[in-house]
Design a protein around this motif. Structure first.
Motif, PDB file in Angstrom:
ATOM      1  N   ASN A  24      -6.035   7.452   0.846  1.00  0.00           N
ATOM      2  CA  ASN A  24      -5.266   6.442   0.113  1.00  0.00           C
ATOM      3  C   ASN A  24      -4.174   7.047  -0.753  1.00  0.00           C
ATOM      4  O   ASN A  24      -3.390   6.312  -1.363  1.00  0.00           O
ATOM      5  CB  ASN A  24      -6.201   5.608  -0.774  1.00  0.00           C
ATOM      6  N   CYS A  25      -4.113   8.362  -0.805  1.00  0.00           N
ATOM      7  CA  CYS A  25      -3.114   9.044  -1.625  1.00  0.00           C
ATOM      8  C   CYS A  25      -1.874   9.359  -0.777  1.00  0.00           C
ATOM      9  O   CYS A  25      -1.904   9.250   0.450  1.00  0.00           O
ATOM     10  CB  CYS A  25      -3.708  10.331  -2.191  1.00  0.00           C
ATOM     11  N   PRO A  26      -0.772   9.773  -1.396  1.00  0.00           N
ATOM     12  CA  PRO A  26       0.406  10.187  -0.635  1.00  0.00           C
ATOM     13  C   PRO A  26       0.057  11.336   0.306  1.00  0.00           C
ATOM     14  O   PRO A  26      -0.707  12.238  -0.043  1.00  0.00           O
ATOM     15  CB  PRO A  26       1.389  10.628  -1.719  1.00  0.00           C
ATOM     16  N   GLY A  82      -1.498  10.455  11.209  1.00  0.00           N
ATOM     17  CA  GLY A  82      -0.695   9.914  10.125  1.00  0.00           C
ATOM     18  C   GLY A  82      -0.727   8.396  10.076  1.00  0.00           C
ATOM     19  O   GLY A  82      -0.816   7.797   8.995  1.00  0.00           O
ATOM     20  N   ALA A  83      -0.672   7.771  11.245  1.00  0.00           N
ATOM     21  CA  ALA A  83      -0.658   6.307  11.301  1.00  0.00           C
ATOM     22  C   ALA A  83      -1.965   5.699  10.812  1.00  0.00           C
ATOM     23  O   ALA A  83      -1.993   4.540  10.373  1.00  0.00           O
ATOM     24  CB  ALA A  83      -0.383   5.847  12.731  1.00  0.00           C
ATOM     25  N   ALA A  84      -3.058   6.453  10.873  1.00  0.00           N
ATOM     26  CA  ALA A  84      -4.364   5.942  10.451  1.00  0.00           C
ATOM     27  C   ALA A  84      -4.544   5.969   8.939  1.00  0.00           C
ATOM     28  O   ALA A  84      -5.459   5.324   8.417  1.00  0.00           O
ATOM     29  CB  ALA A  84      -5.482   6.741  11.116  1.00  0.00           C
ATOM     30  N   MET A  85      -3.686   6.689   8.232  1.00  0.00           N
ATOM     31  CA  MET A  85      -3.830   6.811   6.786  1.00  0.00           C
ATOM     32  C   MET A  85      -3.389   5.523   6.099  1.00  0.00           C
ATOM     33  O   MET A  85      -2.500   4.818   6.572  1.00  0.00           O
ATOM     34  CB  MET A  85      -3.010   8.003   6.284  1.00  0.00           C
ATOM     35  N   ARG A  86      -4.003   5.237   4.962  1.00  0.00           N
ATOM     36  CA  ARG A  86      -3.742   3.986   4.260  1.00  0.00           C
ATOM     37  C   ARG A  86      -2.799   4.153   3.083  1.00  0.00           C
ATOM     38  O   ARG A  86      -2.283   3.156   2.561  1.00  0.00           O
ATOM     39  CB  ARG A  86      -5.062   3.380   3.784  1.00  0.00           C
ATOM     40  N   GLY A  87      -2.606   5.381   2.633  1.00  0.00           N
ATOM     41  CA  GLY A  87      -1.693   5.616   1.528  1.00  0.00           C
ATOM     42  C   GLY A  87      -0.276   5.813   2.035  1.00  0.00           C
ATOM     43  O   GLY A  87      -0.019   5.789   3.240  1.00  0.00           O
ATOM     44  N   SER A 117       8.102  10.995  -7.931  1.00  0.00           N
ATOM     45  CA  SER A 117       8.934   9.941  -8.500  1.00  0.00           C
ATOM     46  C   SER A 117       8.579   8.542  -8.005  1.00  0.00           C
ATOM     47  O   SER A 117       8.683   7.571  -8.746  1.00  0.00           O
ATOM     48  CB  SER A 117      10.411  10.212  -8.188  1.00  0.00           C
ATOM     49  N   SER A 118       8.171   8.437  -6.710  1.00  0.00           N
ATOM     50  CA  SER A 118       7.865   7.126  -6.123  1.00  0.00           C
ATOM     51  C   SER A 118       6.605   7.214  -5.285  1.00  0.00           C
ATOM     52  O   SER A 118       6.667   7.297  -4.056  1.00  0.00           O
ATOM     53  CB  SER A 118       9.034   6.647  -5.252  1.00  0.00           C
ATOM     54  N   PRO A 119       5.434   7.239  -5.908  1.00  0.00           N
ATOM     55  CA  PRO A 119       4.185   7.445  -5.172  1.00  0.00           C
ATOM     56  C   PRO A 119       3.847   6.359  -4.165  1.00  0.00           C
ATOM     57  O   PRO A 119       2.997   6.560  -3.314  1.00  0.00           O
ATOM     58  CB  PRO A 119       3.128   7.500  -6.284  1.00  0.00           C
ATOM     59  N   ASP A 120       4.517   5.203  -4.223  1.00  0.00           N
ATOM     60  CA  ASP A 120       4.205   4.124  -3.285  1.00  0.00           C
ATOM     61  C   ASP A 120       5.166   4.056  -2.106  1.00  0.00           C
ATOM     62  O   ASP A 120       5.084   3.153  -1.285  1.00  0.00           O
ATOM     63  CB  ASP A 120       4.240   2.770  -3.997  1.00  0.00           C
ATOM     64  N   THR A 121       6.089   5.006  -2.023  1.00  0.00           N
ATOM     65  CA  THR A 121       7.110   4.950  -0.980  1.00  0.00           C
ATOM     66  C   THR A 121       6.719   5.765   0.224  1.00  0.00           C
ATOM     67  O   THR A 121       6.231   6.880   0.113  1.00  0.00           O
ATOM     68  CB  THR A 121       8.457   5.461  -1.523  1.00  0.00           C
ATOM     69  N   VAL A 122       6.966   5.223   1.404  1.00  0.00           N
ATOM     70  CA  VAL A 122       6.736   5.917   2.661  1.00  0.00           C
ATOM     71  C   VAL A 122       8.072   6.090   3.357  1.00  0.00           C
ATOM     72  O   VAL A 122       8.846   5.152   3.453  1.00  0.00           O
ATOM     73  CB  VAL A 122       5.799   5.107   3.579  1.00  0.00           C
ATOM     74  N   ARG A 123       8.369   7.283   3.836  1.00  0.00           N
ATOM     75  CA  ARG A 123       9.609   7.498   4.574  1.00  0.00           C
ATOM     76  C   ARG A 123       9.283   8.084   5.926  1.00  0.00           C
ATOM     77  O   ARG A 123       8.695   9.146   6.028  1.00  0.00           O
ATOM     78  CB  ARG A 123      10.546   8.452   3.818  1.00  0.00           C
ATOM     79  N   GLU A 124       9.638   7.400   6.985  1.00  0.00           N
ATOM     80  CA  GLU A 124       9.482   7.919   8.335  1.00  0.00           C
ATOM     81  C   GLU A 124      10.770   8.630   8.714  1.00  0.00           C
ATOM     82  O   GLU A 124      11.857   8.142   8.402  1.00  0.00           O
ATOM     83  CB  GLU A 124       9.213   6.776   9.329  1.00  0.00           C
TER      84      GLU A 124
END
Length: 336
Positions: free
Chosen positions: A257-259, A280-285, A321-328
């Motif tokens: 659930n973490c970055p 990677g796709a299976a992770m929830r964070g 800086s942005s722990p909730d952001t995901v960048r592909e």
């Protein structure tokens, strides 16, 4: 007719016994390191006779030793020891960041048949970025106890022990786990089964299942995956008291659930890019997956140093800086 059927049955039984004997030896040689010997090279570099010999006798894997060369780190490091839950003694290097520039602590775990020395390249990059590093010897390697590996299963308790030690030493620091290949599997299993809660994880070449990556090795030798990979996992589990078929990092990843940063190589023969992406796709964070187009199996800091440094540096900065952001890669940032 009856005699032919008996002969056929005996031939099948003989083949079954031979396959199991060979698989038993392969499993033993793969999970038990030898004190002296020359490691079996990659299939592409083996001659026809060497391939036959390897197929019959199994691989030779010497126990990984520690290279004490750490001259490029200006800060003094120290060797530390701690115990896993089952009492196994583990060893690590504690290499602090430059005073006044500490961003956190990266606890790092090597791949199969490697010691903490194999992580020095990555540790130097992280050190330059302001991170302290703890480079850990798994059981069976370096200065740790034993000469046996379970390919990430029992090593998950080693990850938990290292994490507990680090939390005790730096209770307020940001702690990230970093694992390569088998080390990645151990990190993911530790998060899923050992109650480990890092502030982030970096996994290089994480195989989706042990069965998949072992199958790749048989195909590289010119053999079909079935039944050889299945037999090796069965006997490896029996010999070393673990559920080899259940060693599935892609399932453990669901507990993350973490970055997270997932790194793979386009030319990796053991962990295909699609398999690393599955993890990677299976992770929830918030998760980023990056495939190095010129990369093989781990060692990206060596193959593509500038790209590796950029990807890791950007992810660490983004995580802070942005722990909730995901960048592909190649896509805009998104929220998960």
């Amino acid at each position: 007719m009856k005699r032919c059927a008996i002969r056929l049955g005996l031939a099948v039984l003989a083949l079954f016994l031979v396959l199991n004997l060979v698989a038993y030896r392969h499993a033993w040689r793969m999970t038990h390191f030898v004190s002296v010997g020359v490691r079996t090279t990659t299939p592409a570099k083996l001659s026809a006779w060497e391939k036959v010999k390897t197929l019959l006798l199994g691989v030779v894997v010497p126990r990984a030793v520690v290279d004490e060369v750490r001259a490029e780190f200006p800060q003094p490091s120290r060797t530390i020891h701690f115990n896993a839950r089952d009492g196994s003694k583990l060893a690590a290097w504690d290499i602090p960041a430059a005073a006044g520039h500490e961003r956190g602590v990266m606890v790092m775990f090597p791949g199969y048949a490697a010691s903490r020395s194999s992580l020095l390249g990555e540790a130097r990059v992280l050190h330059d970025l302001g991170w302290s590093t703890i480079l850990v010897d798994f059981r069976g390697s370096g200065e740790a106890d034993g000469s046996v590996t379970t390919l990430g299963w029992h090593e998950a308790t080693d990850v938990a022990a290292a994490m507990n030690w680090t939390r005790h030493e730096w209770p307020a620091a940001k702690l990230i786990l970093y694992g390569q290949s088998m080390g990645a599997a151990a990190v993911l299993r530790a998060v899923a089964t050992e109650g480990v809660t890092p502030d982030g994880i970096v996994v290089e070449a994480p195989f989706d299942t042990l069965l998949t990556t072992v199958g790749h090795r048989y195909r590289a030798m010119g053999l079909p995956s079935f039944p050889f990979a299945q037999l090796l996992l069965f006997w490896g589990g029996v010999q070393n008291d673990f559920s080899a078929f259940a060693l599935e990092p892609v399932k453990y990843a669901a507990a993350v659930n973490c970055p997270a940063l997932v790194l793979g190589g386009e030319h990796d023969p053991w962990v295909k890019p699609a398999e690393a992406r599955r993890v990677g796709a299976a992770m929830r964070g918030p998760t980023e997956c990056h495939i190095f187009q010129d990369g093989g199996h781990c060692g990206f800091w060596w193959d593509v140093p500038e790209e590796y440094r950029r990807i890791v540096s950007e992810w660490l900065t983004q995580t802070e800086s942005s722990p909730d952001t995901v960048r592909e890669p190649g896509a805009q940032s998104k929220k998960r």
